[in-house]
Design a protein around this motif. Sequence first.
Motif, PDB file in Angstrom:
ATOM      1  N   ILE A 171     -19.335  23.616  34.352  1.00  0.00           N
ATOM      2  CA  ILE A 171     -18.839  23.747  35.715  1.00  0.00           C
ATOM      3  C   ILE A 171     -19.940  24.301  36.624  1.00  0.00           C
ATOM      4  N   ASN A 172     -19.905  23.927  37.897  1.00  0.00           N
ATOM      5  CA  ASN A 172     -20.819  24.494  38.893  1.00  0.00           C
ATOM      6  C   ASN A 172     -20.222  25.800  39.405  1.00  0.00           C
ATOM      7  N   ILE A 173     -20.995  26.874  39.354  1.00  0.00           N
ATOM      8  CA  ILE A 173     -20.527  28.189  39.793  1.00  0.00           C
ATOM      9  C   ILE A 173     -21.365  28.664  40.980  1.00  0.00           C
ATOM     10  N   MET A 174     -20.684  29.148  42.031  1.00  0.00           N
ATOM     11  CA  MET A 174     -21.360  29.675  43.211  1.00  0.00           C
ATOM     12  C   MET A 174     -20.792  31.060  43.523  1.00  0.00           C
ATOM     13  N   GLU A 175     -21.670  32.009  43.776  1.00  0.00           N
ATOM     14  CA  GLU A 175     -21.237  33.364  44.117  1.00  0.00           C
ATOM     15  C   GLU A 175     -21.231  33.534  45.631  1.00  0.00           C
ATOM     16  N   GLY A 176     -20.192  34.171  46.147  1.00  0.00           N
ATOM     17  CA  GLY A 176     -20.111  34.387  47.592  1.00  0.00           C
ATOM     18  C   GLY A 176     -18.988  35.334  47.923  1.00  0.00           C
ATOM     19  N   GLU A 177     -18.404  35.179  49.122  1.00  0.00           N
ATOM     20  CA  GLU A 177     -17.275  36.017  49.535  1.00  0.00           C
ATOM     21  C   GLU A 177     -16.178  35.140  50.117  1.00  0.00           C
ATOM     22  N   ILE A 178     -14.959  35.668  50.055  1.00  0.00           N
ATOM     23  CA  ILE A 178     -13.825  34.976  50.650  1.00  0.00           C
ATOM     24  C   ILE A 178     -13.437  35.729  51.912  1.00  0.00           C
ATOM     25  N   GLN A 179     -13.443  35.050  53.019  1.00  0.00           N
ATOM     26  CA  GLN A 179     -13.135  35.652  54.305  1.00  0.00           C
ATOM     27  C   GLN A 179     -11.710  35.305  54.717  1.00  0.00           C
ATOM     28  N   ALA A 180     -10.902  36.355  54.873  1.00  0.00           N
ATOM     29  CA  ALA A 180      -9.508  36.205  55.315  1.00  0.00           C
ATOM     30  C   ALA A 180      -8.721  35.204  54.472  1.00  0.00           C
ATOM     31  N   GLY A 181      -9.121  35.034  53.230  1.00  0.00           N
ATOM     32  CA  GLY A 181      -8.413  34.132  52.327  1.00  0.00           C
ATOM     33  C   GLY A 181      -8.479  32.673  52.719  1.00  0.00           C
ATOM     34  N   ALA A 182      -9.332  32.337  53.670  1.00  0.00           N
ATOM     35  CA  ALA A 182      -9.316  30.973  54.197  1.00  0.00           C
ATOM     36  C   ALA A 182     -10.611  30.218  54.003  1.00  0.00           C
ATOM     37  N   VAL A 183     -11.725  30.923  53.759  1.00  0.00           N
ATOM     38  CA  VAL A 183     -13.007  30.243  53.646  1.00  0.00           C
ATOM     39  C   VAL A 183     -13.901  30.986  52.661  1.00  0.00           C
ATOM     40  N   PHE A 184     -14.636  30.215  51.852  1.00  0.00           N
ATOM     41  CA  PHE A 184     -15.624  30.766  50.924  1.00  0.00           C
ATOM     42  C   PHE A 184     -16.991  30.581  51.557  1.00  0.00           C
ATOM     43  N   ILE A 207     -23.417  27.403  52.059  1.00  0.00           N
ATOM     44  CA  ILE A 207     -22.075  26.918  51.756  1.00  0.00           C
ATOM     45  C   ILE A 207     -21.040  27.624  52.617  1.00  0.00           C
ATOM     46  N   ARG A 208     -20.209  26.829  53.257  1.00  0.00           N
ATOM     47  CA  ARG A 208     -19.037  27.341  53.967  1.00  0.00           C
ATOM     48  C   ARG A 208     -17.891  26.388  53.646  1.00  0.00           C
ATOM     49  N   GLN A 209     -17.061  26.797  52.720  1.00  0.00           N
ATOM     50  CA  GLN A 209     -16.040  25.903  52.199  1.00  0.00           C
ATOM     51  C   GLN A 209     -14.643  26.365  52.598  1.00  0.00           C
ATOM     52  N   GLU A 210     -13.942  25.527  53.354  1.00  0.00           N
ATOM     53  CA  GLU A 210     -12.556  25.818  53.691  1.00  0.00           C
ATOM     54  C   GLU A 210     -11.706  25.736  52.422  1.00  0.00           C
ATOM     55  N   LEU A 211     -10.806  26.710  52.267  1.00  0.00           N
ATOM     56  CA  LEU A 211      -9.948  26.750  51.090  1.00  0.00           C
ATOM     57  C   LEU A 211      -8.600  26.119  51.413  1.00  0.00           C
ATOM     58  N   THR A 212      -7.772  25.917  50.397  1.00  0.00           N
ATOM     59  CA  THR A 212      -6.485  25.250  50.591  1.00  0.00           C
ATOM     60  C   THR A 212      -5.521  26.146  51.345  1.00  0.00           C
ATOM     61  N   ALA A 213      -4.447  25.551  51.823  1.00  0.00           N
ATOM     62  CA  ALA A 213      -3.491  26.266  52.675  1.00  0.00           C
ATOM     63  C   ALA A 213      -2.824  27.439  51.962  1.00  0.00           C
ATOM     64  N   SER A 214      -2.788  27.400  50.641  1.00  0.00           N
ATOM     65  CA  SER A 214      -2.115  28.472  49.898  1.00  0.00           C
ATOM     66  C   SER A 214      -2.998  29.697  49.698  1.00  0.00           C
ATOM     67  N   SER A 215      -4.273  29.603  50.097  1.00  0.00           N
ATOM     68  CA  SER A 215      -5.211  30.673  49.796  1.00  0.00           C
ATOM     69  C   SER A 215      -5.182  31.890  50.729  1.00  0.00           C
ATOM     70  N   PRO A 216      -4.698  31.825  51.985  1.00  0.00           N
ATOM     71  CA  PRO A 216      -4.756  32.999  52.858  1.00  0.00           C
ATOM     72  C   PRO A 216      -4.153  34.267  52.275  1.00  0.00           C
ATOM     73  N   LYS A 217      -3.186  34.141  51.365  1.00  0.00           N
ATOM     74  CA  LYS A 217      -2.590  35.334  50.758  1.00  0.00           C
ATOM     75  C   LYS A 217      -3.618  36.145  49.973  1.00  0.00           C
ATOM     76  N   LEU A 218      -4.785  35.567  49.686  1.00  0.00           N
ATOM     77  CA  LEU A 218      -5.818  36.281  48.941  1.00  0.00           C
ATOM     78  C   LEU A 218      -6.427  37.409  49.762  1.00  0.00           C
ATOM     79  N   GLY A 219      -6.408  37.285  51.074  1.00  0.00           N
ATOM     80  CA  GLY A 219      -7.082  38.273  51.913  1.00  0.00           C
ATOM     81  C   GLY A 219      -8.588  38.111  51.821  1.00  0.00           C
ATOM     82  N   SER A 220      -9.328  39.162  52.227  1.00  0.00           N
ATOM     83  CA  SER A 220     -10.792  39.133  52.167  1.00  0.00           C
ATOM     84  C   SER A 220     -11.268  39.719  50.848  1.00  0.00           C
ATOM     85  N   ILE A 221     -12.171  39.009  50.185  1.00  0.00           N
ATOM     86  CA  ILE A 221     -12.721  39.455  48.908  1.00  0.00           C
ATOM     87  C   ILE A 221     -14.242  39.440  49.034  1.00  0.00           C
TER      88      ILE A 221
END
Length: 357
Positions: A240-253, A258-272
């Motif tokens: 698998i391809n692995i990338m290290e980063g941060e999750i902003q407001a549960g909506a984008v990695f 790399i700036r990857q929009e996440l799926t609609a179910s991800s906002p519950k993650l919050g900021s990581i």
Amino acid sequence: MAEVTLSGLSKIYDNKVKAVDLVDLAVKNREFLVLVGPSGCGKTTILRMIAGLEQITEGEIAIDGTVVNDVPPKDRNTAMVFQNYALYPHMTVYQNISFGLKMVKTEKKQIDERVRRTAQMLSISEYLDRKPKALSGGQRQRVALARAIVKSPKVFLFDEPLSNLDAQLRTQTRAELKKLQQQLATTAIYVTHDRTEAMTLGDRIAVLKDGRLQQVDEPLAIYQKPQTLFVANFIGTPGINIMEGEIQAGAVFVNGDIRQELTASSPKLGSIPKAFLGIRPEDLELVPDSAAGINGQVDFVEQLGGESLIYLTSAGGRKMVVKALGNLKYETGSNLKVSLKPQAIHLFDGQTERRIN
């Protein structure tokens, strides 16, 4: 019935090395379970403890509900097939297969019937009068299997039995072994470090790391939803391809290029602040330069016939592998752009390395 249950199983050697650490595992009747992991993860130690060849430090092993911790190996009704075949060089194939039956004083006529029936099942009848040195590696492996099968055990234990075979023979024997286990309707526990072997053979896979169970599930379930970063990395070829980063407001990695929009179910993650994004090579798509995606340069391409593996380095210096259909040709150093399938993204916490979506 031939269920095998491991409860709190541990093995600590004299130098205080913990080879197996509190493993709980239930192997179902007639199941083909594969123990898989890197060298030194404890998988062979577990197999040897089930066989009675290794003392248990802590915990219990039960076969059909009976605890066998103190039962001698010969009385556990298991049969083990070793990596090095472990055939007696001075005996013929017939004598090697029949040896275990003679040790338990089986009648001569019954021994002959069972040996010849088993040899026919494994297509080695013509070799019964030969000695192991006159056989190929594949034929020796069949003799080792026959010696285990002829005892009609409740549980088969396989310790990397195909690792000494060449690639083509290994693939062929793998298919035959699975068919044979289903035909015999017995329980099998199989140890390997080969992830492809694990995926193709196992009804379920138990992934181990440093003596601990990481995940137990059906092969595709583990591939599609690995529960830890280690499992995601270990299962799958190519990796698998692995990338290290941060999750902003549960909506984008986010990380570097790399700036990857996440799926609609991800906002519950919050900021990581620290997270890992995983994406399988087949879930990266080649896209036009005008599309959104990750820019990269081709390192080299492997053409495998029906598909190609494209190894590239992103603009941010990240190594990636793309699996694409067809025989694709790209010059080393040429530019490509890839995008990630959002529904195929795996996210892991940067601290615990456990799945978070």
